[in-house]
Scaffold this active site. Structure first.
Site, mmCIF file in Angstrom:
data_model
loop_
_atom_site.group_PDB
_atom_site.id
_atom_site.type_symbol
_atom_site.label_atom_id
_atom_site.label_comp_id
_atom_site.label_asym_id
_atom_site.label_seq_id
_atom_site.Cartn_x
_atom_site.Cartn_y
_atom_site.Cartn_z
ATOM 1 N N SER A 112 3.145 42.992 50.191
ATOM 2 C CA SER A 112 1.191 42.598 50.139
ATOM 3 C C SER A 112 0.456 43.887 51.049
ATOM 4 O O SER A 112 -1.050 43.994 51.046
ATOM 5 C CB SER A 112 0.673 41.689 50.055
ATOM 6 O OG SER A 112 1.264 40.792 51.244
ATOM 7 N N CYS A 113 0.901 44.281 52.098
ATOM 8 C CA CYS A 113 0.361 44.988 52.948
ATOM 9 C C CYS A 113 0.403 46.377 52.949
ATOM 10 O O CYS A 113 1.676 46.748 53.348
ATOM 11 C CB CYS A 113 0.700 43.744 54.117
ATOM 12 S SG CYS A 113 -0.077 44.816 55.689
#
Length: 268
Positions: A112-113
Protein backbone atom coordinates in the site's frame (compact mmCIF):
# COMPACT_ATOMS: atom_id res chain seq x y z
CA UNK A 1 8.91 -10.67 -23.13
CA UNK A 2 8.01 -10.06 -19.50
CA UNK A 3 8.66 -12.77 -16.93
CA UNK A 4 5.29 -14.21 -15.94
CA UNK A 5 3.99 -17.08 -13.87
CA UNK A 6 0.57 -17.75 -12.48
CA UNK A 7 -0.27 -14.70 -10.31
CA UNK A 8 -2.92 -16.64 -8.36
CA UNK A 9 -2.94 -19.90 -6.44
CA UNK A 10 -5.75 -22.16 -5.21
CA UNK A 11 -6.80 -22.25 -1.57
CA UNK A 12 -9.37 -24.22 0.40
CA UNK A 13 -11.54 -22.06 2.66
CA UNK A 14 -14.45 -22.63 5.03
CA UNK A 15 -17.60 -20.66 4.21
CA UNK A 16 -19.71 -19.58 7.18
CA UNK A 17 -23.39 -18.84 6.53
CA UNK A 18 -25.79 -16.77 8.61
CA UNK A 19 -27.97 -19.85 9.14
CA UNK A 20 -25.09 -21.60 10.90
CA UNK A 21 -24.14 -23.87 7.99
CA UNK A 22 -20.52 -24.37 7.00
CA UNK A 23 -19.04 -25.57 3.73
CA UNK A 24 -15.62 -26.16 2.26
CA UNK A 25 -15.01 -24.10 -0.88
CA UNK A 26 -12.15 -23.66 -3.32
CA UNK A 27 -11.11 -20.26 -4.61
CA UNK A 28 -7.98 -18.51 -5.83
CA UNK A 29 -5.92 -15.95 -3.94
CA UNK A 30 -3.63 -13.35 -5.45
CA UNK A 31 0.07 -14.09 -5.12
CA UNK A 32 2.01 -11.54 -3.06
CA UNK A 33 5.75 -11.86 -2.52
CA UNK A 34 8.86 -9.70 -2.09
CA UNK A 35 10.51 -8.43 -5.27
CA UNK A 36 13.98 -6.98 -4.71
CA UNK A 37 15.15 -4.29 -7.13
CA UNK A 38 18.93 -4.20 -7.57
CA UNK A 39 20.38 -1.29 -9.53
CA UNK A 40 23.94 -1.60 -10.79
CA UNK A 41 24.71 -4.19 -8.14
CA UNK A 42 23.19 -2.29 -5.21
CA UNK A 43 19.95 -3.10 -3.41
CA UNK A 44 17.52 -0.24 -3.98
CA UNK A 45 14.07 -1.37 -2.83
CA UNK A 46 12.02 -4.41 -1.88
CA UNK A 47 8.43 -4.23 -3.05
CA UNK A 48 5.66 -6.51 -1.86
CA UNK A 49 3.78 -7.19 -5.08
CA UNK A 50 2.34 -9.59 -7.63
CA UNK A 51 5.40 -11.03 -9.41
CA UNK A 52 4.37 -10.80 -13.06
CA UNK A 53 5.39 -8.44 -15.89
CA UNK A 54 8.51 -7.61 -13.92
CA UNK A 55 10.29 -5.96 -16.86
CA UNK A 56 7.35 -3.58 -17.30
CA UNK A 57 7.30 -2.93 -13.56
CA UNK A 58 11.06 -2.27 -13.38
CA UNK A 59 10.87 0.14 -16.32
CA UNK A 60 7.96 2.08 -14.85
CA UNK A 61 9.43 2.03 -11.36
CA UNK A 62 12.77 3.45 -12.53
CA UNK A 63 10.99 6.14 -14.55
CA UNK A 64 8.72 7.21 -11.72
CA UNK A 65 11.63 7.12 -9.27
CA UNK A 66 13.48 9.46 -11.68
CA UNK A 67 16.43 7.07 -11.81
CA UNK A 68 16.13 7.09 -15.61
CA UNK A 69 14.70 9.54 -18.13
CA UNK A 70 13.70 7.10 -20.86
CA UNK A 71 13.56 3.32 -21.43
CA UNK A 72 16.77 3.55 -23.46
CA UNK A 73 18.65 4.52 -20.28
CA UNK A 74 18.12 0.95 -19.06
CA UNK A 75 20.77 -1.34 -20.52
CA UNK A 76 19.44 -4.59 -19.04
CA UNK A 77 16.65 -5.95 -16.86
CA UNK A 78 17.15 -9.46 -15.50
CA UNK A 79 14.41 -10.93 -13.29
CA UNK A 80 14.89 -14.31 -11.68
CA UNK A 81 13.22 -16.33 -8.97
CA UNK A 82 14.95 -16.63 -5.60
CA UNK A 83 14.16 -18.89 -2.64
CA UNK A 84 11.95 -16.34 -0.89
CA UNK A 85 10.76 -14.18 -3.78
CA UNK A 86 12.12 -12.53 -6.90
CA UNK A 87 15.15 -10.40 -7.71
CA UNK A 88 15.22 -7.92 -10.59
CA UNK A 89 18.73 -6.83 -11.52
CA UNK A 90 18.94 -3.63 -13.54
CA UNK A 91 21.89 -2.08 -15.33
CA UNK A 92 21.76 1.63 -16.10
CA UNK A 93 23.62 3.72 -18.62
CA UNK A 94 26.93 4.94 -17.23
CA UNK A 95 25.95 8.62 -17.03
CA UNK A 96 23.01 7.84 -14.70
CA UNK A 97 24.73 5.70 -12.13
CA UNK A 98 25.04 8.45 -9.53
CA UNK A 99 21.33 9.08 -9.24
CA UNK A 100 20.62 6.10 -7.02
CA UNK A 101 22.65 7.58 -4.19
CA UNK A 102 20.20 10.50 -4.00
CA UNK A 103 17.21 8.25 -3.37
CA UNK A 104 18.36 5.54 -1.03
CA UNK A 105 15.64 3.48 0.60
CA UNK A 106 16.19 2.01 4.03
CA UNK A 107 13.32 -0.37 4.55
CA UNK A 108 10.93 -2.70 2.79
CA UNK A 109 7.90 -1.15 1.13
CA UNK A 110 4.54 -2.86 1.44
CA UNK A 111 1.74 -3.20 -1.07
CA UNK A 112 0.00 0.00 0.00
CA UNK A 113 3.03 2.28 0.11
CA UNK A 114 4.74 3.97 -2.82
CA UNK A 115 7.09 6.26 -0.91
CA UNK A 116 7.91 4.24 2.21
CA UNK A 117 11.55 3.96 3.19
CA UNK A 118 12.92 7.17 1.71
CA UNK A 119 15.75 8.51 3.79
CA UNK A 120 14.44 12.08 4.03
CA UNK A 121 11.27 14.07 3.49
CA UNK A 122 13.08 16.24 0.98
CA UNK A 123 13.27 13.25 -1.35
CA UNK A 124 9.49 13.22 -1.80
CA UNK A 125 9.60 16.28 -4.06
CA UNK A 126 10.85 15.18 -7.46
CA UNK A 127 11.12 17.18 -10.67
CA UNK A 128 8.32 17.10 -13.23
CA UNK A 129 9.95 17.89 -16.55
CA UNK A 130 6.89 18.84 -18.59
CA UNK A 131 3.28 19.80 -18.02
CA UNK A 132 0.60 17.34 -19.06
CA UNK A 133 -1.49 18.06 -22.15
CA UNK A 134 -5.05 19.34 -22.19
CA UNK A 135 -7.34 16.30 -21.94
CA UNK A 136 -9.08 15.39 -25.19
CA UNK A 137 -11.69 13.25 -23.49
CA UNK A 138 -15.45 13.52 -23.43
CA UNK A 139 -17.55 12.71 -20.39
CA UNK A 140 -19.28 9.97 -22.39
CA UNK A 141 -15.92 8.27 -22.94
CA UNK A 142 -15.24 8.21 -19.22
CA UNK A 143 -18.52 6.49 -18.44
CA UNK A 144 -17.97 4.13 -21.38
CA UNK A 145 -14.63 3.04 -19.94
CA UNK A 146 -16.12 2.45 -16.49
CA UNK A 147 -18.59 0.06 -18.08
CA UNK A 148 -15.84 -2.07 -19.62
CA UNK A 149 -13.02 -2.17 -17.06
CA UNK A 150 -13.99 -5.52 -15.57
CA UNK A 151 -13.10 -7.18 -18.86
CA UNK A 152 -9.54 -5.92 -18.39
CA UNK A 153 -9.15 -7.23 -14.83
CA UNK A 154 -8.75 -10.99 -15.27
CA UNK A 155 -6.69 -11.47 -12.11
CA UNK A 156 -9.18 -9.55 -10.01
CA UNK A 157 -11.97 -11.66 -11.48
CA UNK A 158 -10.12 -14.73 -10.19
CA UNK A 159 -9.11 -13.39 -6.78
CA UNK A 160 -11.01 -10.19 -5.94
CA UNK A 161 -7.85 -8.84 -4.35
CA UNK A 162 -5.92 -6.72 -6.85
CA UNK A 163 -5.91 -3.21 -8.24
CA UNK A 164 -5.77 -2.22 -11.88
CA UNK A 165 -4.31 0.71 -13.82
CA UNK A 166 -5.82 1.18 -17.26
CA UNK A 167 -4.69 3.42 -20.14
CA UNK A 168 -7.41 4.67 -22.49
CA UNK A 169 -7.75 6.80 -25.58
CA UNK A 170 -10.02 9.79 -26.01
CA UNK A 171 -13.10 7.75 -26.88
CA UNK A 172 -12.71 5.41 -23.93
CA UNK A 173 -11.06 2.46 -25.68
CA UNK A 174 -8.67 0.54 -23.44
CA UNK A 175 -5.13 0.51 -24.84
CA UNK A 176 -3.30 -1.28 -22.03
CA UNK A 177 -3.93 -2.49 -18.49
CA UNK A 178 -1.94 -3.84 -15.56
CA UNK A 179 -2.89 -5.49 -12.27
CA UNK A 180 -1.14 -5.93 -8.94
CA UNK A 181 -1.94 -6.34 -5.26
CA UNK A 182 -0.36 -2.90 -4.83
CA UNK A 183 -2.11 0.00 -6.54
CA UNK A 184 1.14 1.89 -7.16
CA UNK A 185 2.78 -1.29 -8.48
CA UNK A 186 -0.05 -1.70 -10.98
CA UNK A 187 0.46 1.89 -12.14
CA UNK A 188 4.24 1.41 -12.41
CA UNK A 189 3.62 -1.67 -14.58
CA UNK A 190 1.35 0.39 -16.80
CA UNK A 191 3.86 3.27 -17.01
CA UNK A 192 6.52 0.75 -17.99
CA UNK A 193 4.29 -0.79 -20.64
CA UNK A 194 3.55 2.62 -22.16
CA UNK A 195 7.24 3.55 -22.14
CA UNK A 196 8.28 0.27 -23.76
CA UNK A 197 5.52 0.44 -26.38
CA UNK A 198 5.82 3.98 -27.68
CA UNK A 199 3.01 3.50 -30.21
CA UNK A 200 0.52 3.50 -27.33
CA UNK A 201 -0.59 7.10 -26.73
CA UNK A 202 -3.30 7.21 -24.07
CA UNK A 203 -5.38 10.27 -23.27
CA UNK A 204 -6.14 9.28 -19.69
CA UNK A 205 -5.40 6.68 -17.03
CA UNK A 206 -8.02 5.08 -14.82
CA UNK A 207 -7.02 3.50 -11.49
CA UNK A 208 -9.21 1.26 -9.36
CA UNK A 209 -8.04 2.83 -6.11
CA UNK A 210 -7.82 6.06 -4.18
CA UNK A 211 -5.79 8.84 -5.76
CA UNK A 212 -2.81 9.67 -3.56
CA UNK A 213 0.26 11.83 -4.13
CA UNK A 214 2.35 9.08 -5.69
CA UNK A 215 -0.44 8.06 -8.08
CA UNK A 216 -0.60 11.63 -9.38
CA UNK A 217 3.19 11.72 -9.65
CA UNK A 218 3.29 8.51 -11.70
CA UNK A 219 0.54 9.80 -14.01
CA UNK A 220 2.65 12.92 -14.60
CA UNK A 221 5.57 10.72 -15.62
CA UNK A 222 3.28 8.81 -17.98
CA UNK A 223 2.49 12.10 -19.71
CA UNK A 224 -1.30 11.84 -19.72
CA UNK A 225 -3.55 14.84 -19.23
CA UNK A 226 -6.12 13.20 -16.97
CA UNK A 227 -6.09 10.75 -14.07
CA UNK A 228 -9.36 9.11 -13.05
CA UNK A 229 -9.85 7.10 -9.86
CA UNK A 230 -12.80 5.11 -8.58
CA UNK A 231 -12.05 6.22 -5.01
CA UNK A 232 -11.38 9.56 -3.34
CA UNK A 233 -8.32 11.80 -3.72
CA UNK A 234 -6.08 12.97 -0.90
CA UNK A 235 -5.30 16.63 -0.24
CA UNK A 236 -1.68 16.21 -1.31
CA UNK A 237 -2.77 14.49 -4.54
CA UNK A 238 -4.97 17.48 -5.41
CA UNK A 239 -2.18 19.91 -4.52
CA UNK A 240 0.34 18.00 -6.66
CA UNK A 241 -2.07 17.84 -9.59
CA UNK A 242 -2.76 21.55 -9.19
CA UNK A 243 0.91 22.47 -9.13
CA UNK A 244 1.60 20.68 -12.41
CA UNK A 245 -1.63 21.04 -14.37
CA UNK A 246 -2.95 17.47 -14.25
CA UNK A 247 -6.72 17.08 -14.54
CA UNK A 248 -8.19 14.89 -11.83
CA UNK A 249 -11.49 13.03 -11.57
CA UNK A 250 -12.35 10.98 -8.49
CA UNK A 251 -15.06 8.72 -7.10
CA UNK A 252 -15.86 7.61 -10.64
CA UNK A 253 -18.98 5.46 -10.62
CA UNK A 254 -21.28 4.23 -13.40
CA UNK A 255 -23.81 6.96 -12.54
CA UNK A 256 -21.64 9.91 -11.44
CA UNK A 257 -18.08 11.17 -10.85
CA UNK A 258 -16.44 14.19 -9.21
CA UNK A 259 -14.09 16.63 -10.90
CA UNK A 260 -11.37 17.34 -8.34
CA UNK A 261 -9.10 19.49 -10.53
CA UNK A 262 -9.84 20.91 -13.99
CA UNK A 263 -7.12 23.39 -14.98
CA UNK A 264 -8.32 23.65 -18.60
CA UNK A 265 -12.05 23.91 -17.90
CA UNK A 266 -12.74 20.75 -19.88
CA UNK A 267 -15.47 19.43 -17.60
CA UNK A 268 -17.20 22.63 -16.48
Amino acid sequence: MSVTHDPARPLTLIRLSSDGATASIEREVAVECPVAIEVDGFGYAVMMMTPERLEDFATGFLLTERLVDAPGDILAIEPFAAESGWIVRVTLAEHLRGRMQDRVRHRTSDTSCGLCGLSGLEQIARPVTKRPPRPQVGVEALFRTLGTIRAHQPLNARTGAVHAAIACDGVGMVLAAAEDVGRHNALDKLVGTLAREAALRPDFILVTSRISYEMVDKALVAGVGLLVGISAPTSLAIDHAGAHGLSLIALARPDAMLVAHDPHGCFA
